[in-house]
Scaffold this active site. Sequence first.
Site, mmCIF file in Angstrom:
data_model
loop_
_atom_site.group_PDB
_atom_site.id
_atom_site.type_symbol
_atom_site.label_atom_id
_atom_site.label_comp_id
_atom_site.label_asym_id
_atom_site.label_seq_id
_atom_site.Cartn_x
_atom_site.Cartn_y
_atom_site.Cartn_z
ATOM 1 N N ARG A 9 32.729 -37.896 8.276
ATOM 2 C CA ARG A 9 32.695 -38.748 7.077
ATOM 3 C C ARG A 9 34.058 -38.958 6.448
ATOM 4 N NH1 ARG A 9 26.817 -37.827 4.463
ATOM 5 N NH2 ARG A 9 25.980 -36.735 6.251
ATOM 6 N N ARG A 17 12.282 -42.098 -0.703
ATOM 7 C CA ARG A 17 12.248 -41.161 0.425
ATOM 8 C C ARG A 17 11.811 -39.756 0.026
ATOM 9 N NH1 ARG A 17 17.571 -40.016 4.048
ATOM 10 N NH2 ARG A 17 18.375 -38.991 2.185
ATOM 11 N N ARG A 43 14.620 -34.929 -2.190
ATOM 12 C CA ARG A 43 15.931 -34.303 -2.221
ATOM 13 C C ARG A 43 16.602 -34.573 -3.555
ATOM 14 N NH1 ARG A 43 18.823 -35.952 3.323
ATOM 15 N NH2 ARG A 43 20.532 -36.244 1.845
ATOM 16 N N ARG A 64 26.691 -41.386 -3.719
ATOM 17 C CA ARG A 64 26.800 -41.260 -2.253
ATOM 18 C C ARG A 64 27.253 -42.572 -1.628
ATOM 19 N NH1 ARG A 64 21.028 -39.440 -1.294
ATOM 20 N NH2 ARG A 64 21.416 -39.601 0.946
ATOM 21 N N LYS A 109 20.144 -42.707 10.229
ATOM 22 C CA LYS A 109 20.836 -41.943 11.263
ATOM 23 C C LYS A 109 20.020 -40.728 11.707
ATOM 24 C CE LYS A 109 24.512 -41.067 8.834
ATOM 25 N NZ LYS A 109 24.314 -41.739 7.535
HETATM 26 P P1 ADP Z 1 23.082 -38.619 3.795
HETATM 27 O O1 ADP Z 1 24.042 -38.941 4.856
HETATM 28 O O2 ADP Z 1 21.832 -39.440 3.887
HETATM 29 O O3 ADP Z 1 23.678 -38.660 2.411
HETATM 30 P P2 ADP Z 1 22.862 -35.877 4.817
HETATM 31 O O4 ADP Z 1 21.637 -35.080 4.828
HETATM 32 O O5 ADP Z 1 23.435 -36.258 6.127
HETATM 33 O O6 ADP Z 1 22.533 -37.135 3.921
HETATM 34 O O7 ADP Z 1 23.992 -35.107 3.980
HETATM 35 C C1 ADP Z 1 23.699 -34.585 2.708
HETATM 36 C C2 ADP Z 1 24.954 -34.087 2.003
HETATM 37 O O8 ADP Z 1 25.584 -33.039 2.777
HETATM 38 C C3 ADP Z 1 26.062 -35.115 1.803
HETATM 39 O O9 ADP Z 1 25.855 -35.938 0.691
HETATM 40 C C4 ADP Z 1 27.278 -34.186 1.647
HETATM 41 O O10 ADP Z 1 27.331 -33.599 0.376
HETATM 42 C C5 ADP Z 1 26.996 -33.087 2.649
HETATM 43 N N1 ADP Z 1 27.591 -33.412 3.979
HETATM 44 C C6 ADP Z 1 26.926 -33.579 5.154
HETATM 45 N N2 ADP Z 1 27.767 -33.870 6.152
HETATM 46 C C7 ADP Z 1 29.018 -33.888 5.607
HETATM 47 C C8 ADP Z 1 30.325 -34.151 6.110
HETATM 48 N N3 ADP Z 1 30.558 -34.439 7.407
HETATM 49 N N4 ADP Z 1 31.359 -34.091 5.248
HETATM 50 C C9 ADP Z 1 31.186 -33.779 3.957
HETATM 51 N N5 ADP Z 1 29.977 -33.537 3.411
HETATM 52 C C10 ADP Z 1 28.900 -33.594 4.216
#
Ligand code: ADP
Length: 211
Positions: free
Chosen positions: A88, A127, A156, A167, A13
């Site tokens: 989410r 990654r 990360r 996740r 994404k």
């Molecule tokens: P990914 O989707 O690949 O896990 P992101 O960088 O988009 O990674 O998000 C990293 C972390 O940030 C998530 O695992 C979560 O803890 C937090 N996060 C990001 N966006 C949201 C959201 N909309 N709701 C809740 N937590 C979020």
Amino acid sequence: MDIVLLGPPGAGKGTQAQRLSAKLGIPQIATGDVLRAAVRDGTPRGLEAKAYMDRGDLVPDEVILAIMKEALASDGARKGSILDGVVRTLPQAEGLARVLKELGRKVDAVLFFNVAEGELVKRLGGRTVCEKCQTPYTGKEAGSVCEKCGGTLVRRKDDEPEAIRNRLAVYGKQTAPVLDWYRKAGVNVRTIDAVGSQDAVTARALEAIGK
Ligand code: ADP
Ligand code: ZN
């Protein structure tokens, strides 16, 4: 145009959001990036979010709602946005609808990035990301140099195996139902085959939104 990108972690994404943003001339809003910056800067929001993120859990909806509001109301996002990982949970989907409505807008399309689970684990496990500009890389080790900005690539914390498993589980339980919610709400939901070259996936995404 406001476009929601949905899909499991590792579906690409972030990469596609950057590309769509450049093509369409509207900004990418990525809650993950906003939160990581807050963690780095040690803000109260960052301090609250860090433990959730490291475990691969979702941060509380109120925090995300606040970020959404700020980002969508900003000057740069007046013509729309690419919402990358912003929605989410069901309360977040409802919250986004409210925030957009206040701005006289709505979700114009949902792009669901579809990738099989085995492939996701492989991608996330291999990654690294640029510490500075957040560009993700596969097949480059931590400590390498970012091709875009010269920053250092890091791993990360939430790309460790345990957090990856969590996740994916959290995605299945809390985020997957959001897709059906959008379908029932009559929003244009399009499934994108997110396996293949980055160019191919971008082309599919653009086609899905008629661009
Ligand atoms: P990914 O989707 O690949 O896990 P992101 O960088 O988009 O990674 O998000 C990293 C972390 O940030 C998530 O695992 C979560 O803890 C937090 N996060 C990001 N966006 C949201 C959201 N909309 N709701 C809740 N937590 C979020
Ligand atoms: Zn970089």
